[in-house]
Design a protein around this motif. Sequence first.
Motif, PDB file in Angstrom:
ATOM      1  N   ILE A 120      45.451  36.302  45.848  1.00  0.00           N
ATOM      2  CA  ILE A 120      44.580  36.204  44.731  1.00  0.00           C
ATOM      3  C   ILE A 120      43.994  34.867  44.800  1.00  0.00           C
ATOM      4  O   ILE A 120      44.977  33.884  44.829  1.00  0.00           O
ATOM      5  N   HIS A 121      42.849  34.449  45.022  1.00  0.00           N
ATOM      6  CA  HIS A 121      42.538  33.001  45.072  1.00  0.00           C
ATOM      7  C   HIS A 121      40.805  33.028  44.526  1.00  0.00           C
ATOM      8  O   HIS A 121      40.315  34.191  43.875  1.00  0.00           O
ATOM      9  N   GLY A 122      40.304  31.997  44.878  1.00  0.00           N
ATOM     10  CA  GLY A 122      38.972  31.584  44.312  1.00  0.00           C
ATOM     11  C   GLY A 122      39.147  30.854  43.105  1.00  0.00           C
ATOM     12  O   GLY A 122      39.596  29.800  43.136  1.00  0.00           O
ATOM     13  N   LEU A 123      38.262  31.288  41.917  1.00  0.00           N
ATOM     14  CA  LEU A 123      38.086  30.533  40.762  1.00  0.00           C
ATOM     15  C   LEU A 123      39.428  30.780  40.004  1.00  0.00           C
ATOM     16  O   LEU A 123      39.428  31.449  39.011  1.00  0.00           O
ATOM     17  N   VAL A 124      40.530  30.305  40.438  1.00  0.00           N
ATOM     18  CA  VAL A 124      41.950  30.531  39.585  1.00  0.00           C
ATOM     19  C   VAL A 124      42.448  29.166  39.732  1.00  0.00           C
ATOM     20  O   VAL A 124      42.301  28.313  40.621  1.00  0.00           O
ATOM     21  N   LEU A 177      48.419  45.982  36.578  1.00  0.00           N
ATOM     22  CA  LEU A 177      47.127  45.933  35.848  1.00  0.00           C
ATOM     23  C   LEU A 177      46.690  44.773  36.930  1.00  0.00           C
ATOM     24  O   LEU A 177      47.272  43.590  36.855  1.00  0.00           O
ATOM     25  N   LEU A 178      45.457  44.907  37.202  1.00  0.00           N
ATOM     26  CA  LEU A 178      44.932  43.700  37.861  1.00  0.00           C
ATOM     27  C   LEU A 178      44.838  42.392  36.961  1.00  0.00           C
ATOM     28  O   LEU A 178      44.894  41.216  37.343  1.00  0.00           O
ATOM     29  N   SER A 179      44.560  42.977  35.667  1.00  0.00           N
ATOM     30  CA  SER A 179      44.459  41.644  34.770  1.00  0.00           C
ATOM     31  C   SER A 179      45.742  40.964  34.520  1.00  0.00           C
ATOM     32  O   SER A 179      45.954  39.676  34.321  1.00  0.00           O
ATOM     33  N   PHE A 208      32.528  43.135  41.677  1.00  0.00           N
ATOM     34  CA  PHE A 208      32.782  43.968  40.397  1.00  0.00           C
ATOM     35  C   PHE A 208      32.954  43.039  39.330  1.00  0.00           C
ATOM     36  O   PHE A 208      33.457  41.876  39.455  1.00  0.00           O
ATOM     37  N   PRO A 209      32.536  43.425  38.026  1.00  0.00           N
ATOM     38  CA  PRO A 209      32.681  42.440  36.929  1.00  0.00           C
ATOM     39  C   PRO A 209      33.810  41.949  36.621  1.00  0.00           C
ATOM     40  O   PRO A 209      34.782  42.759  36.384  1.00  0.00           O
ATOM     41  N   LEU A 210      34.103  40.707  36.378  1.00  0.00           N
ATOM     42  CA  LEU A 210      35.393  40.148  35.823  1.00  0.00           C
ATOM     43  C   LEU A 210      35.639  40.825  34.747  1.00  0.00           C
ATOM     44  O   LEU A 210      37.064  41.177  34.261  1.00  0.00           O
ATOM     45  N   ALA A 211      34.843  41.169  33.735  1.00  0.00           N
ATOM     46  CA  ALA A 211      35.058  41.873  32.286  1.00  0.00           C
ATOM     47  C   ALA A 211      35.906  43.193  32.763  1.00  0.00           C
ATOM     48  O   ALA A 211      36.685  43.589  31.975  1.00  0.00           O
ATOM     49  N   LYS A 212      35.080  43.763  33.947  1.00  0.00           N
ATOM     50  CA  LYS A 212      36.169  44.933  34.184  1.00  0.00           C
ATOM     51  C   LYS A 212      37.387  44.763  34.800  1.00  0.00           C
ATOM     52  O   LYS A 212      38.221  45.618  34.743  1.00  0.00           O
ATOM     53  N   CYS A 217      41.562  47.729  35.523  1.00  0.00           N
ATOM     54  CA  CYS A 217      41.571  48.011  36.926  1.00  0.00           C
ATOM     55  C   CYS A 217      43.182  48.231  37.289  1.00  0.00           C
ATOM     56  O   CYS A 217      44.095  47.212  36.608  1.00  0.00           O
ATOM     57  N   ILE A 218      43.348  48.706  38.107  1.00  0.00           N
ATOM     58  CA  ILE A 218      45.083  48.832  38.696  1.00  0.00           C
ATOM     59  C   ILE A 218      45.174  48.592  40.159  1.00  0.00           C
ATOM     60  O   ILE A 218      44.490  48.961  40.898  1.00  0.00           O
ATOM     61  N   VAL A 219      46.129  47.720  40.232  1.00  0.00           N
ATOM     62  CA  VAL A 219      46.360  47.460  41.820  1.00  0.00           C
ATOM     63  C   VAL A 219      47.510  48.396  42.157  1.00  0.00           C
ATOM     64  O   VAL A 219      48.735  48.118  41.720  1.00  0.00           O
TER      65      VAL A 219
END
Lengths: 416, 199
Positions: A120-124, A177-179, A208-212, A217-219
């Motif tokens: 998991i990377h990018g804007l984090v 959960l991806l969240s 896909f949208p961050l809101a989604k 969303c499930i990993v």
Amino acid sequence: MGVKRPDRREFLRGGAALAGGLTVGAVEPAHGQAPEPERFIRGEADMIAYGERSPFVTSVRIPHPPGGRESPDAFGLVFHVAAPLQDSVGTITPSSLHFVGTTRGSLMPEIDPSEHRLMIHGLVDRPLVFTMEDLKRLPSVTRLHFIECAGNNARATHKTVQETHGMTSCAEWTGVLLSTLLEEAGVKDGASWVVAEGTENVKGASSFPLAKAMDDCIVAYGMNGEAVRPQNGFPLRLLIPGFEGIFNTKYLRRIKVVDRYYMNYNDYGHLRRDSVRAALGYQIGPKSVITFPSGGQKLSGRGFYEVSGLAWSGGGAITRVEVSTDAGRSWQEAEIQGTAHRMAHTRFRLAWNWDGQETQLMSRCTDEVGQMQPLPTQVAEHFNAAPDPSYRVPGLDNTIQPWRIASDGSVHNARA
Amino acid sequence: MHVLSNPRPRAAGSLVALLVLLGGSALAQGPTYGVGRTPTPEEIRAWDISVGPTGDELPPGSGTAAEGARIYRIRCAGCHGRNLEGGREPRRAPRLVKTEPGRDVDPWDAGRILPYRSPYATTVWDYINRGMPLYQEGTLTADQVYALTAFLLFRNDVIAEDLVIDAESLPQVEMPNRDGWAPLPDWKPGSPRLPGYPF
């Protein structure tokens, strides 16, 4: 695999003798018992260790579109295969029959789960790498969700429900959960989209949208009570409930948080000139189909039948299913089986007495956001097109599927 | 019949609250579970093959259409055709050149041609890099991917033949379809497919 069981009578004779020797010789059924089976399945180690279905059950997946490429092809590639919905009962698609979509014909990656990593990377705030063991330590969810391929569009030439609708399936998915993962990494201000990437040949990536991503969303590492199967993304896949199939990245290895739509190749596939078509090829609409009786089946005669089918929507839970047994002139409320889950196949049923006359059966559903499954003519009218029953609706086709019951009981696709 | 809404996860928030109550120094923004390891910047760079419209992720390297033409003949023409016309059975590789010549051809009327219809030239680079050649993915060098991208853009009349494509010039290439595509709807939980559309 069937074998005669040789010892039965001997055993019974012995038992009778022990019981007091009242009858010596043949033992006759006493109270109208059902006839004994003549054949038995010999237990074999593999079958005991890992079960098999009955040799009388032969339902299989078929290439999609009908008559399309065989899977595997000469190179061992897997293309789209559709699920045999005509034989389905309940709401779960067995993993072995779950439809498979591949981006462009894929070899299935063989992934050793002990080697697999998710980044998991990018804007984090804190990029993270998870092993499968790590993921299984985290709080998990188990939810029913359908996945439907964008190519699941019924055509007049299709004969069975497997051909018209077989590119949807529903499984019980277990994972994190991806969240949960994104909160663990800490999403930075300015983030708005997420890119998911898998490990197969094309390294399929979708935005896909961050809101989604933060919603539902499930990993997922689990499917129908066991590990996700290789054709469905072992050891890890993404579920983006209600979005078109291609978003549900298999063999998930990387999640990147970004500040714009990334226009990956899979996104390019969703590129449209007008916003209506773009929107209608994104989140899946309310859709249902009668699976019994359906095309290619045959009613044995007039009388009672339970009409049964599946309903689902990318908009949430199904709240209502109606069935027409008179070609759409009148509609009756169908019974919804148990709890209607969000973005999940929902089984519906209606008691029906067939009078032996030719007719058409149809179903239509409504979801929790109020979207209703339309006739093609209703969509045509909405867009000021000629109300032609053969009108091709924009986006993934969610229109009502008519089945014609001929007077001989045979069932046919009545789509124009 | 019941409609069940998936409950929103509360575990994360309550655990943070618990840690705070216990007098720990955990910040609300900090990790809750402490599971997973931190990748090194080099590791992230090696994994990160997503190239977005700004091209920030592009690696060093460069290439021209002339170089790309040579690579194309060896690595791509077998499936996509000597003249980029696309493949036949059993290798149905897509056509890579628009159906009509000229600089002003409508991207929506010239076939579904990635190096012409895509709004961003970075998408062309990204796809060749991640997905080509079929079943030999990852075997092209960055220079070769730049060269092939230049070749495809030149053959579609997007760039001049002598333009050197690199991390700086590629994101600046103005694709003919840059503004000719519809953005996706602004998605929120509970969104219908399309506002105002009842179906």
